[in-house]
Design a protein around this motif. Structure first.
Motif, PDB file in Angstrom:
ATOM      1  N   VAL A 141      50.750  -9.575 146.810  1.00  0.00           N
ATOM      2  CA  VAL A 141      51.496 -10.820 146.768  1.00  0.00           C
ATOM      3  C   VAL A 141      52.396 -10.771 145.547  1.00  0.00           C
ATOM      4  O   VAL A 141      51.918 -10.827 144.414  1.00  0.00           O
ATOM      5  CB  VAL A 141      50.554 -12.037 146.669  1.00  0.00           C
ATOM      6  CG1 VAL A 141      51.363 -13.327 146.683  1.00  0.00           C
ATOM      7  CG2 VAL A 141      49.539 -12.013 147.785  1.00  0.00           C
ATOM      8  N   GLU A 142      53.670 -10.591 145.767  1.00  0.00           N
ATOM      9  CA  GLU A 142      54.628 -10.518 144.664  1.00  0.00           C
ATOM     10  C   GLU A 142      54.147  -9.523 143.601  1.00  0.00           C
ATOM     11  O   GLU A 142      54.149  -9.793 142.403  1.00  0.00           O
ATOM     12  CB  GLU A 142      54.852 -11.899 144.034  1.00  0.00           C
ATOM     13  CG  GLU A 142      55.469 -12.883 145.000  1.00  0.00           C
ATOM     14  CD  GLU A 142      55.928 -14.160 144.316  1.00  0.00           C
ATOM     15  OE1 GLU A 142      56.675 -14.904 144.970  1.00  0.00           O
ATOM     16  OE2 GLU A 142      55.546 -14.423 143.175  1.00  0.00           O
ATOM     17  N   GLY A 143      53.710  -8.380 144.044  1.00  0.00           N
ATOM     18  CA  GLY A 143      53.299  -7.330 143.122  1.00  0.00           C
ATOM     19  C   GLY A 143      51.879  -7.452 142.614  1.00  0.00           C
ATOM     20  O   GLY A 143      51.393  -6.579 141.901  1.00  0.00           O
ATOM     21  N   ASN A 144      51.196  -8.532 142.948  1.00  0.00           N
ATOM     22  CA  ASN A 144      49.811  -8.713 142.523  1.00  0.00           C
ATOM     23  C   ASN A 144      48.869  -8.265 143.630  1.00  0.00           C
ATOM     24  O   ASN A 144      49.075  -8.577 144.798  1.00  0.00           O
ATOM     25  CB  ASN A 144      49.540 -10.192 142.241  1.00  0.00           C
ATOM     26  CG  ASN A 144      50.369 -10.728 141.106  1.00  0.00           C
ATOM     27  OD1 ASN A 144      50.007 -10.628 139.961  1.00  0.00           O
ATOM     28  ND2 ASN A 144      51.540 -11.283 141.434  1.00  0.00           N
ATOM     29  N   ALA A 145      47.824  -7.536 143.243  1.00  0.00           N
ATOM     30  CA  ALA A 145      46.852  -7.057 144.223  1.00  0.00           C
ATOM     31  C   ALA A 145      45.741  -8.082 144.362  1.00  0.00           C
ATOM     32  O   ALA A 145      45.035  -8.367 143.401  1.00  0.00           O
ATOM     33  CB  ALA A 145      46.278  -5.720 143.775  1.00  0.00           C
ATOM     34  N   LEU A 146      45.622  -8.638 145.536  1.00  0.00           N
ATOM     35  CA  LEU A 146      44.523  -9.565 145.813  1.00  0.00           C
ATOM     36  C   LEU A 146      43.609  -8.919 146.843  1.00  0.00           C
ATOM     37  O   LEU A 146      44.092  -8.309 147.796  1.00  0.00           O
ATOM     38  CB  LEU A 146      45.043 -10.877 146.398  1.00  0.00           C
ATOM     39  CG  LEU A 146      46.056 -11.673 145.613  1.00  0.00           C
ATOM     40  CD1 LEU A 146      46.339 -12.988 146.326  1.00  0.00           C
ATOM     41  CD2 LEU A 146      45.543 -11.977 144.217  1.00  0.00           C
ATOM     42  N   LYS A 147      42.326  -9.067 146.630  1.00  0.00           N
ATOM     43  CA  LYS A 147      41.395  -8.526 147.624  1.00  0.00           C
ATOM     44  C   LYS A 147      40.702  -9.703 148.312  1.00  0.00           C
ATOM     45  O   LYS A 147      40.239 -10.623 147.652  1.00  0.00           O
ATOM     46  CB  LYS A 147      40.352  -7.629 146.964  1.00  0.00           C
ATOM     47  CG  LYS A 147      40.949  -6.329 146.439  1.00  0.00           C
ATOM     48  CD  LYS A 147      39.895  -5.298 146.119  1.00  0.00           C
ATOM     49  CE  LYS A 147      40.541  -4.011 145.657  1.00  0.00           C
ATOM     50  NZ  LYS A 147      40.634  -3.857 144.226  1.00  0.00           N
ATOM     51  N   LEU A 148      40.664  -9.638 149.624  1.00  0.00           N
ATOM     52  CA  LEU A 148      39.945 -10.648 150.385  1.00  0.00           C
ATOM     53  C   LEU A 148      38.582 -10.083 150.768  1.00  0.00           C
ATOM     54  O   LEU A 148      38.490  -8.941 151.230  1.00  0.00           O
ATOM     55  CB  LEU A 148      40.712 -11.020 151.655  1.00  0.00           C
ATOM     56  CG  LEU A 148      42.139 -11.509 151.473  1.00  0.00           C
ATOM     57  CD1 LEU A 148      42.697 -12.014 152.794  1.00  0.00           C
ATOM     58  CD2 LEU A 148      42.202 -12.615 150.428  1.00  0.00           C
ATOM     59  N   ALA A 149      37.563 -10.900 150.579  1.00  0.00           N
ATOM     60  CA  ALA A 149      36.208 -10.441 150.881  1.00  0.00           C
ATOM     61  C   ALA A 149      35.815 -10.845 152.290  1.00  0.00           C
ATOM     62  O   ALA A 149      36.328 -11.828 152.836  1.00  0.00           O
ATOM     63  CB  ALA A 149      35.238 -11.045 149.877  1.00  0.00           C
ATOM     64  N   ALA A 150      34.901 -10.096 152.868  1.00  0.00           N
ATOM     65  CA  ALA A 150      34.373 -10.436 154.189  1.00  0.00           C
ATOM     66  C   ALA A 150      33.607 -11.748 154.079  1.00  0.00           C
ATOM     67  O   ALA A 150      32.719 -11.876 153.232  1.00  0.00           O
ATOM     68  CB  ALA A 150      33.457  -9.329 154.697  1.00  0.00           C
TER      69      ALA A 150
END
Lengths: 81, 287
Positions: free
Chosen positions: A40-49
């Motif tokens: 997102v706009e160069g930011n790494a976001l991780k979504l968890a199960a």
């Protein structure tokens, strides 16, 4: 079947890019584990199960753009008992 | 696709960016934050801060790392300096940062608009400090000195990368010309703080980075920023390496040993990131 939805990202950010799936369709996933990485706009976001189960279907591939509210995948939740 | 390293993982701010957006739209001003897809944009906007971008949002140069549109530039708008100052005033900015696209099509490459913007900010917000981040003006002395006469507090011009990669990364710029720009500023007015930035992860070696820092120190640069190059959708270059935070920490210490007044290093550090704090610390040093 549990749908994994891309939640609201930030007040004015509407789009993200699928960067990396940690699992493939048919894999078993555990609740809380990293499921997918979105940029997102160069930011790494991780979504968890959100639950444990089988990753039944993935709707977006790596490199795809996704918007807040999109269903990214669905998990067939493990039934207890 | 390659997973991003853990240290690039961070959550987005929850604060609202609405007021900042509304202010920018009200005064019809551009920001480099939006045009260059800065990863810190949401954080800065939610804190009512932004870096203004004057002279339109279309650049006349094609640097492969940058997401800003390239092509036929916009018409110069006479009231832009005033609108930037008005937007800065409404946002309550105490340290105003102004950058621009390159305008090689203009006879003065946009220098007069920088000059007028600095003066407009000083007129509306007398207590504000002003930082500019400019193109190289082809190192034309008369243009650089003209802008210095408006007395910006900080004059930033980014070297961007090491000498070996410069022709590839910045095909329309020159490594030594950028150093010359920074030298000229210091020679003309030593009171103006000079600043420059580097992006890592394009294939440079650590020794090359240190050489670039020494080159910047040799022309009197006071403040340095070093961040991680991240490829946007519009970016041409792949990320060759994700630099570990420890390397950034080492470079920060190395920079201080070299004699820079302020050194900011980190994956998400950008030229104008927390620029107000950086200048406040610089002032506190009494340099």
């Amino acid at each position: 079947m549990i749908e994994v939805t891309l939640e609201e990202l930030a007040s004015d950010v509407k789009e993200a890019t699928i960067n990396y799936w940690f699992y493939e369709e048919g894999d078993s996933v555990e609740e809380g584990e990293d499921l997918v990485e979105v940029i997102v706009e160069g930011n790494a976001l991780k979504l968890a199960a959100p639950c444990s189960g089988i990753l039944n279907e993935v709707y977006f591939t790596e490199g795809d753009s996704v918007s807040a509210g999109d269903v990214l995948c669905e998990i067939e939740e493990n039934k207890e008992g | 696709m390659r997973r991003l390293p853990e240290w690039l993982r961070r959550s987005l701010p929850v604060g609202s960016t609405y007021e900042t957006h509304e202010t920018l739209r009200e005064f019809r001003v551009h920001t480099v934050c939006e045009s260059a897809l800065c990863p810190n944009r949401a954080e800065c906007f939610s804190a009512w801060t932004a870096t203004f971008m004057i002279l339109g949002d279309v650049c006349t140069r094609r640097c492969g790392f940058c997401a800003i549109s390239v092509g036929r530039p916009n018409r110069v708008e006479e009231d832009e300096p005033l609108r930037v100052a008005q937007a800065a005033q409404k946002l309550g900015l105490h340290h105003v940062v102004v950058t621009s696209v390159a305008r090689d099509d203009l006879h003065d490459e946009g220098a007069s608009v920088f000059y007028e913007t600095i003066l407009a900010i000083r007129d509306l917000i007398p207590e504000a400090t002003v930082e500019i981040l400019t193109p190289d003006f082809h190192a034309r002395r008369e243009l650089i000195e003209f802008i210095c006469d408006a007395q910006p507090n900080v004059f930033n011009h980014n070297l961007e990368t090491v000498e070996r990669l410069s022709p590839h990364v910045r095909p329309q710029a020159r490594y030594h010309r950028s150093l010359d720009v920074l030298r000229q500023i210091k020679d003309y007015d030593a009171e103006i703080a000079t600043k420059s930035g580097l992006m890592l992860g394009l294939g440079e070696t650590l020794e090359e980075v240190k050489t670039a820092l020494l080159d910047l120190r040799s022309v009197g640069v006071d403040i340095i920023t070093i961040g991680q190059y991240l490829k946007s959708k519009e970016g041409k270059f792949e990320v060759e390496a994700f630099i570990h935070p420890d390397v950034f920490t080492d470079l920060e210490e190395e920079g201080k040993r070299m004699g820079f007044s302020e050194v900011y290093c980190g994956p998400y550090v950008r030229s104008s990131y927390h620029a107000g704090e950086a200048y406040a610390k610089y002032q506190a040093l009494g340099t």
